[in-house]
Scaffold this motif. Structure first.
Motif, PDB file in Angstrom:
ATOM      1  N   SER A 118     -16.884 -42.059  -4.996  1.00 32.16           N
ATOM      2  CA  SER A 118     -16.281 -42.516  -6.260  1.00 32.16           C
ATOM      3  C   SER A 118     -14.885 -41.946  -6.444  1.00 32.16           C
ATOM      4  CB  SER A 118     -17.169 -42.098  -7.441  1.00 32.16           C
ATOM      5  OG  SER A 118     -18.431 -42.686  -7.323  1.00 32.16           O
ATOM      6  N   SER A 119     -14.260 -41.597  -5.334  1.00 34.78           N
ATOM      7  CA  SER A 119     -12.876 -41.097  -5.310  1.00 34.78           C
ATOM      8  C   SER A 119     -12.694 -39.765  -6.028  1.00 34.78           C
ATOM      9  CB  SER A 119     -11.912 -42.140  -5.876  1.00 34.78           C
ATOM     10  OG  SER A 119     -11.985 -43.324  -5.116  1.00 34.78           O
ATOM     11  N   GLN A 120     -13.726 -38.945  -6.035  1.00 35.71           N
ATOM     12  CA  GLN A 120     -13.619 -37.600  -6.598  1.00 35.71           C
ATOM     13  C   GLN A 120     -13.355 -36.606  -5.469  1.00 35.71           C
ATOM     14  OE1 GLN A 120     -13.863 -37.041 -10.109  1.00 35.71           O
ATOM     15  NE2 GLN A 120     -13.643 -39.249  -9.880  1.00 35.71           N
ATOM     16  N   ASP A 121     -12.426 -35.703  -5.680  1.00 25.11           N
ATOM     17  CA  ASP A 121     -12.194 -34.597  -4.749  1.00 25.11           C
ATOM     18  C   ASP A 121     -13.388 -33.671  -4.942  1.00 25.11           C
ATOM     19  OD1 ASP A 121     -11.096 -32.706  -3.083  1.00 25.11           O
ATOM     20  OD2 ASP A 121      -9.524 -32.095  -4.470  1.00 25.11           O
ATOM     21  N   THR A 122     -14.300 -33.648  -3.981  1.00 28.04           N
ATOM     22  CA  THR A 122     -15.612 -33.043  -4.191  1.00 28.04           C
ATOM     23  C   THR A 122     -15.846 -31.819  -3.317  1.00 28.04           C
ATOM     24  OG1 THR A 122     -16.459 -35.245  -4.719  1.00 28.04           O
ATOM     25  CG2 THR A 122     -18.092 -33.530  -4.278  1.00 28.04           C
ATOM     26  N   VAL A 123     -16.401 -30.789  -3.946  1.00 33.12           N
ATOM     27  CA  VAL A 123     -16.788 -29.552  -3.274  1.00 33.12           C
ATOM     28  C   VAL A 123     -18.273 -29.306  -3.528  1.00 33.12           C
ATOM     29  CG1 VAL A 123     -16.607 -27.026  -3.448  1.00 33.12           C
ATOM     30  CG2 VAL A 123     -14.538 -28.414  -3.331  1.00 33.12           C
ATOM     31  N   VAL A 124     -18.976 -28.919  -2.477  1.00 30.37           N
ATOM     32  CA  VAL A 124     -20.331 -28.398  -2.625  1.00 30.37           C
ATOM     33  C   VAL A 124     -20.216 -26.889  -2.470  1.00 30.37           C
ATOM     34  CG1 VAL A 124     -22.652 -28.271  -1.661  1.00 30.37           C
ATOM     35  CG2 VAL A 124     -21.463 -30.468  -1.743  1.00 30.37           C
ATOM     36  N   PHE A 125     -20.678 -26.153  -3.476  1.00 23.63           N
ATOM     37  CA  PHE A 125     -20.646 -24.693  -3.436  1.00 23.63           C
ATOM     38  C   PHE A 125     -22.033 -24.186  -3.110  1.00 23.63           C
ATOM     39  CE2 PHE A 125     -20.838 -20.517  -5.718  1.00 23.63           C
ATOM     40  CZ  PHE A 125     -19.983 -19.840  -4.863  1.00 23.63           C
ATOM     41  N   LEU A 126     -22.179 -23.576  -1.941  1.00 18.75           N
ATOM     42  CA  LEU A 126     -23.448 -23.002  -1.507  1.00 18.75           C
ATOM     43  C   LEU A 126     -23.465 -21.518  -1.840  1.00 18.75           C
ATOM     44  CD1 LEU A 126     -23.719 -24.561   2.082  1.00 18.75           C
ATOM     45  CD2 LEU A 126     -24.610 -25.483  -0.083  1.00 18.75           C
ATOM     46  N   SER A 127     -24.469 -21.102  -2.610  1.00 19.53           N
ATOM     47  CA  SER A 127     -24.608 -19.677  -2.923  1.00 19.53           C
ATOM     48  C   SER A 127     -26.065 -19.275  -2.739  1.00 19.53           C
ATOM     49  CB  SER A 127     -24.116 -19.371  -4.341  1.00 19.53           C
ATOM     50  OG  SER A 127     -24.901 -20.043  -5.297  1.00 19.53           O
ATOM     51  N   THR A 128     -26.316 -18.006  -2.847  1.00 20.56           N
ATOM     52  CA  THR A 128     -27.627 -17.381  -2.613  1.00 20.56           C
ATOM     53  C   THR A 128     -28.267 -17.978  -1.353  1.00 20.56           C
ATOM     54  OG1 THR A 128     -28.762 -18.753  -4.274  1.00 20.56           O
ATOM     55  CG2 THR A 128     -27.876 -16.657  -5.011  1.00 20.56           C
ATOM     56  N   GLU A 129     -29.505 -18.440  -1.407  1.00 19.58           N
ATOM     57  CA  GLU A 129     -30.195 -18.927  -0.205  1.00 19.58           C
ATOM     58  C   GLU A 129     -29.562 -20.180   0.395  1.00 19.58           C
ATOM     59  OE1 GLU A 129     -32.889 -17.981   2.028  1.00 19.58           O
ATOM     60  OE2 GLU A 129     -32.071 -16.195   1.085  1.00 19.58           O
ATOM     61  N   ALA A 130     -28.853 -20.961  -0.397  1.00 20.12           N
ATOM     62  CA  ALA A 130     -28.257 -22.208   0.100  1.00 20.12           C
ATOM     63  C   ALA A 130     -27.223 -21.979   1.189  1.00 20.12           C
ATOM     64  CB  ALA A 130     -27.634 -22.987  -1.051  1.00 20.12           C
TER      65      ALA A 130
END
Length: 120
Positions: A32-44
């Motif tokens: 959808s044309s969003q500058d996207t970040v996935v933030f992985l923390s703890t167990e992820a």
């Protein structure tokens, strides 16, 4: 209005449904044309290890490894929490494509101008 979007994820194999849905949403945001970040923390943070997600396949969804690859190939970034990674003894040289080890300040910088986010 911001064209940025963050998906925050804290689980891995202990809740593969949430992990999968997080990357489904991240791909949708990127599409959808969003500058996207996935933030992985703890167990992820374990998801950022090459091969870790290869056997995760929730019924009705694409395999998690494929969702992660699609996300990275489309230009999405995967921020991996540096202290969380260090705590678990993970090797930065063994990360999947699109993954970048960052401190919390990098996430704050990305979101500082106002940014919708979802958490799983």
């Amino acid at each position: 209005m911001s064209n940025r979007f963050v998906v925050s994820l804290t689980c891995a194999k202990e809740d593969t449904d949430k992990a999968t849905v997080a990357f489904v949403v991240a791909n949708a945001a990127l599409g959808s044309s969003q500058d996207t970040v996935v933030f992985l923390s703890t167990e992820a943070v374990r998801l950022a290890e090459k091969g870790y997600a290869d056997d995760i396949a929730e019924e009705g969804f694409a395999r998690l490894a494929d969702l992660m690859s699609s996300f990275a190939e489309a230009g999405g970034e995967i921020y991996v929490c540096a202290p969380c990674m260090k705590k678990r003894g993970l090797d930065e040289a063994e990360l999947v494509a699109g993954a970048k080890v960052v401190g919390g300040a990098k996430l704050v910088e990305f979101m500082a101008g106002g940014c919708p986010s979802v958490s799983y």
